[in-house]
Scaffold this motif. Structure first.
Motif, mmCIF file in Angstrom:
data_model
loop_
_atom_site.group_PDB
_atom_site.id
_atom_site.type_symbol
_atom_site.label_atom_id
_atom_site.label_comp_id
_atom_site.label_asym_id
_atom_site.label_seq_id
_atom_site.Cartn_x
_atom_site.Cartn_y
_atom_site.Cartn_z
ATOM 1 N N THR A 143 -7.125 -4.569 4.755
ATOM 2 C CA THR A 143 -7.756 -5.582 4.173
ATOM 3 C C THR A 143 -7.759 -6.577 5.052
ATOM 4 O O THR A 143 -6.429 -7.046 5.644
ATOM 5 N N SER A 186 1.961 2.071 -3.553
ATOM 6 C CA SER A 186 0.694 1.900 -4.561
ATOM 7 C C SER A 186 0.824 3.230 -5.351
ATOM 8 O O SER A 186 0.466 3.367 -6.476
ATOM 9 N N SER A 207 0.922 -1.106 0.161
ATOM 10 C CA SER A 207 0.197 0.018 0.053
ATOM 11 C C SER A 207 0.754 1.187 -0.147
ATOM 12 O O SER A 207 0.559 2.385 -0.465
ATOM 13 N N LEU A 266 -14.330 -6.741 2.669
ATOM 14 C CA LEU A 266 -13.183 -6.720 1.844
ATOM 15 C C LEU A 266 -12.355 -7.837 2.200
ATOM 16 O O LEU A 266 -11.835 -7.669 3.688
ATOM 17 N N VAL A 313 -6.007 -2.327 -1.238
ATOM 18 C CA VAL A 313 -6.782 -1.457 0.084
ATOM 19 C C VAL A 313 -6.200 -2.044 1.067
ATOM 20 O O VAL A 313 -5.992 -3.129 1.391
#
Length: 301
Positions: free
Chosen positions: A194, A118, A115, A183, A191
């Motif tokens: 999660t 990302s 993340s 999720l 995301v």
């Protein structure tokens, strides 16, 4: 009479016997294998266009007590040096969680790392499998990754390695607001936070588990036919499960023949686990100083 040259389908890959607190692997092309308590594993991987480093990362780790072995495969978006930093971080997290059977913290930490990356467009699918020798359990966690294939020696058949279906939703899902989507098990870096679920199976002697990356099932024939998971299963059913040492290399060779003259459009990696059912292997007396030095950080794991 001249015997035919030994090819990938008949040549057994050498096995490296791993010691306590050891990590083996990387993101390079490979045809080799390792032995850990209860499991012999063969890794066959080819990089995109033969680059020195690929987007598929594979690691195997062993704990300090000879009971826990972990197998990690990550299929990262990208190739070559762009993935090098991810491979280093995955290895660091393998080291941090090397002595824990529960891999939920490990995969959450992986998701946090992806993340953070990302913004660079870096994400991945991953499969984690932890073998606990005392109970012969294989604990699996899939982050957007295709389900492995499981050869059940007792039944003499291949089947997807997936969690048993549940007739009722979990308590956490039941408390979710109406219309909310839960999720879970998403690819890494999509995301944060999660949830990542684990499930376990008990392996019988001579069971096989095949973990693979998308590049394997996305292979296309010259006519444009995609191999797909079912095509891979048909190839597995035509292979000899009693010769695990040559199965993965032979399978990769057949996939390349299926593709014909078309070059692979992605990295492709296969990890075949053969359950030998050997018991835990605690460190020997002469190994204890080395294990202690690794635990204290005096030697690199």
């Amino acid at each position: 009479m001249i015997e035919p040259a030994e090819g990938p389908e008949t040549r057994a890959n050498p096995l490296h016997a791993m010691h306590c607190l050891e990590i083996w692997g990387g993101n390079h092309a490979v045809r080799s294998g390792v032995r850990v308590p209860g499991i012999d594993a063969w890794v066959c991987g080819e990089t995109y266009h033969g680059e020195s480093l690929g987007g598929d990362i594979h690691y195997v780790s062993t704990c300090g007590g000879g009971k826990i072995a972990r197998f990690a495969v990550a299929d990262v978006a990208g190739h070559g040096q762009a993935v090098a930093g991810v491979a280093v971080e995955l290895r660091r997290l393998m080291r941090k969680h090397i002595d824990t059977v529960d891999q939920s913290r490990f995969v959450r930490a992986l998701n946090d790392e992806f993340s953070r990356r990302s913004s660079q467009g870096v994400f991945a699918t991953a499969a984690l499998a932890t073998y606990y020798a005392p109970t012969r359990e294989l604990i699996v966690c899939l982050a957007g990754h295709p389900a492995p294939w499981w050869y059940r020696s007792r039944l003499d058949r291949w089947q997807p390695l997936e969690p048993a279906s549940e007739s009722e939703p979990s308590p956490s899902a039941a408390r979710a607001p109406a219309g909310a989507k839960r999720l879970a098990n998403l690819p890494l870096g999509i995301v944060a936070p999660t949830e990542y679920e684990q499930f376990s199976v008990t392996l019988d002697p001579d069971d096989l588990v095949l973990i693979y990356t998308d590049g394997v099932v996305e292979a296309e024939s010259p006519e444009g036919e995609m191999l797909g998971p079912e095509g891979l299963r048909r190839m597995l059913e035509q292979s000899d499960p009693h010769r695990p040492a040559t199965l993965s290399a032979g399978l990769l060779e057949r996939i390349n023949r299926f593709r014909g003259a078309k070059p692979a459009e992605d990295d492709q990696t296969l990890i075949l686990l053969h359950h030998t059912a050997a018991g835990p292997r605690p460190p020997k007396l002469l190994e204890l100083p080395t294990v202690a030095a690794k635990m204290l950080g005096l030697l690199r794991v």
